[in-house]
Design a protein around this motif. Structure first.
Motif, PDB file in Angstrom:
ATOM      1  N   TYR A   1     -12.594   3.657   4.366  1.00 56.53           N
ATOM      2  CA  TYR A   1     -11.731   2.716   5.063  1.00 56.53           C
ATOM      3  C   TYR A   1     -11.144   3.391   6.297  1.00 56.53           C
ATOM      4  CZ  TYR A   1     -11.702  -0.326   0.927  1.00 56.53           C
ATOM      5  OH  TYR A   1     -12.058  -1.153  -0.107  1.00 56.53           O
TER       6      TYR A   1
ATOM      7  N   PHE B   1      -8.071  -6.041   3.243  1.00 55.98           N
ATOM      8  CA  PHE B   1      -6.633  -5.835   3.264  1.00 55.98           C
ATOM      9  C   PHE B   1      -5.947  -6.766   4.253  1.00 55.98           C
ATOM     10  CE2 PHE B   1      -5.648  -2.056   0.747  1.00 55.98           C
ATOM     11  CZ  PHE B   1      -6.907  -1.572   0.492  1.00 55.98           C
ATOM     12  N   GLY B   2      -4.729  -7.153   3.891  1.00 54.34           N
ATOM     13  CA  GLY B   2      -3.870  -7.822   4.833  1.00 54.34           C
ATOM     14  C   GLY B   2      -3.201  -6.813   5.744  1.00 54.34           C
ATOM     15  N   PRO B   3      -2.399  -7.288   6.702  1.00 54.19           N
ATOM     16  CA  PRO B   3      -1.757  -6.381   7.655  1.00 54.19           C
ATOM     17  C   PRO B   3      -0.585  -5.604   7.073  1.00 54.19           C
ATOM     18  CG  PRO B   3      -1.080  -8.629   8.076  1.00 54.19           C
ATOM     19  CD  PRO B   3      -2.122  -8.696   7.007  1.00 54.19           C
TER      20      PRO B   3
ATOM     21  N   GLN C   1      -7.870   3.065   8.912  1.00 52.97           N
ATOM     22  CA  GLN C   1      -6.560   2.448   9.058  1.00 52.97           C
ATOM     23  C   GLN C   1      -5.948   2.838  10.399  1.00 52.97           C
ATOM     24  OE1 GLN C   1      -3.543   3.345   6.066  1.00 52.97           O
ATOM     25  NE2 GLN C   1      -2.589   1.351   6.381  1.00 52.97           N
TER      26      GLN C   1
ATOM     27  N   PHE D   1      -9.767   6.959   5.141  1.00 57.91           N
ATOM     28  CA  PHE D   1      -9.621   7.212   3.708  1.00 57.91           C
ATOM     29  C   PHE D   1     -10.963   7.040   3.010  1.00 57.91           C
ATOM     30  CE2 PHE D   1      -5.070   7.446   3.360  1.00 57.91           C
ATOM     31  CZ  PHE D   1      -4.559   6.592   4.337  1.00 57.91           C
TER      32      PHE D   1
ATOM     33  N   PHE E   1     -12.394  -1.977   5.870  1.00 57.68           N
ATOM     34  CA  PHE E   1     -13.644  -1.488   5.302  1.00 57.68           C
ATOM     35  C   PHE E   1     -14.599  -1.041   6.407  1.00 57.68           C
ATOM     36  CE2 PHE E   1     -17.216  -1.298   2.489  1.00 57.68           C
ATOM     37  CZ  PHE E   1     -18.286  -1.827   3.199  1.00 57.68           C
TER      38      PHE E   1
ATOM     39  N   LEU F   1       0.883  -3.413   0.859  1.00 57.33           N
ATOM     40  CA  LEU F   1      -0.406  -3.962   1.259  1.00 57.33           C
ATOM     41  C   LEU F   1      -0.968  -4.841   0.154  1.00 57.33           C
ATOM     42  CD1 LEU F   1      -1.864  -0.625   2.634  1.00 57.33           C
ATOM     43  CD2 LEU F   1      -1.343  -2.627   4.035  1.00 57.33           C
TER      44      LEU F   1
ATOM     45  N   GLY G   1      -0.051   0.804  11.963  1.00 55.89           N
ATOM     46  CA  GLY G   1       0.585  -0.488  11.804  1.00 55.89           C
ATOM     47  C   GLY G   1      -0.297  -1.577  11.225  1.00 55.89           C
ATOM     48  N   LYS G   2      -1.501  -1.207  10.793  1.00 55.08           N
ATOM     49  CA  LYS G   2      -2.433  -2.199  10.246  1.00 55.08           C
ATOM     50  C   LYS G   2      -2.850  -1.822   8.831  1.00 55.08           C
ATOM     51  CE  LYS G   2      -4.417  -3.445  14.741  1.00 55.08           C
ATOM     52  NZ  LYS G   2      -5.687  -3.588  15.525  1.00 55.08           N
ATOM     53  N   GLY G   3      -3.438  -2.778   8.136  1.00 51.61           N
ATOM     54  CA  GLY G   3      -3.992  -2.487   6.824  1.00 51.61           C
ATOM     55  C   GLY G   3      -5.335  -1.789   6.951  1.00 51.61           C
ATOM     56  N   PRO G   4      -5.762  -1.105   5.893  1.00 51.82           N
ATOM     57  CA  PRO G   4      -7.076  -0.452   5.924  1.00 51.82           C
ATOM     58  C   PRO G   4      -8.195  -1.465   6.158  1.00 51.82           C
ATOM     59  CG  PRO G   4      -5.764   0.357   4.085  1.00 51.82           C
ATOM     60  CD  PRO G   4      -5.035  -0.822   4.651  1.00 51.82           C
TER      61      PRO G   4
END
Lengths: 112, 113
Positions: free
Chosen positions: B36, A103-105, B38, B89, B46, A90, B41-44
């Motif tokens: 966060y 964050f990116g994917p 999540q 998180f 905010f 990440l 399959g994705k980023g966290p």
């Protein structure tokens, strides 16, 4: 829309073959981070850049390197990937180190 | 060592009920806390943050409470919806030689329709 972009989304590499993951941002943020996240675990910080200043975590293996050629781009180089390096990587950005991160994917790395 | 931890690794709630996700932190010097979300399959992403000079902060359907006396952080989600299903998180920001964010282990929230 301003965002954090990671390429590729999925990367397969062979054991010991160097691989580079890329991250770009349109947010013009000062700070860029790289995290490693393994299945069902929290993201683990590898290192970050504040502008051009590089900050490495003490427990980040030497096998992991990073480059930030300009504000928008940051790269993660894994010099000799091992099976244990298979994970989601990440990239994140923040305007300052004590502000929320975007964050990116992620890039899912598979090591064969 | 210093760490952030969560009391419950999994949480199941009925759609429409309120959810409470808890987090304990051990570093009294931490001054900034973030939640966060999540999705698979994705980023966290905010959700909400709070600084140590506050004990409560509200957002849209979410509230974060900070109890510095017992080093406890919680995230309350009102009227939980199926789209809230994710791993949550908590993270704390502490100063070492630079600001450093440490993530807790995460809580998986499942919303039952």
């Amino acid at each position: 829309d301003a965002m954090v972009i990671q390429n590729p989304r999925y990367q397969v590499t062979q054991f010991g073959k160097p691989v580079t993951l890329s991250c770009s941002q349109t947010l013009n943020h000062n700070v860029m981070y790289w995290y490693q996240q393994k299945s069902s675990q929290a993201p683990k910080l590898l290192f970050h850049y504040y502008d051009k200043d590089f900050n490495n975590e003490a427990d980040t293996p030497d096998n992991f390197q990073s480059r930030r050629p300009n504000t928008s781009f940051c790269f993660l180089d894994i010099r000799s990937p091992g099976l244990g390096d298979a994970a989601m990587y990440l990239c994140a950005t923040s305007i300052e180190t004590d502000y929320e991160q975007y964050f990116g994917p992620g890039t899912r790395l598979t090591v064969t | 060592g210093e760490s952030v931890g969560l009391h419950l690794p999994t949480l199941s709630v009925q759609e429409g009920d309120n959810s409470i996700i808890n987090c304990a932190y051990s570093n009294s010097a931490s001054d900034y806390f973030i939640w966060y979300k999540q999705e698979s399959g994705k980023g966290p992403q905010f959700i909400i943050d709070i600084r140590s000079n506050m004990d409560k902060r509200q957002g849209q359907r979410v509230t974060v409470l900070l109890n510095k006396t017992v080093k406890h952080l919680s995230l309350q989600i009102a009227a939980t919806q199926p789209g809230d299903s994710a791993v949550y998180f908590c993270a704390e920001n502490m100063w070492t030689s630079y600001d450093k964010v440490i993530f807790g282990p995460g809580t998986s929230l499942s919303v039952i329709p």
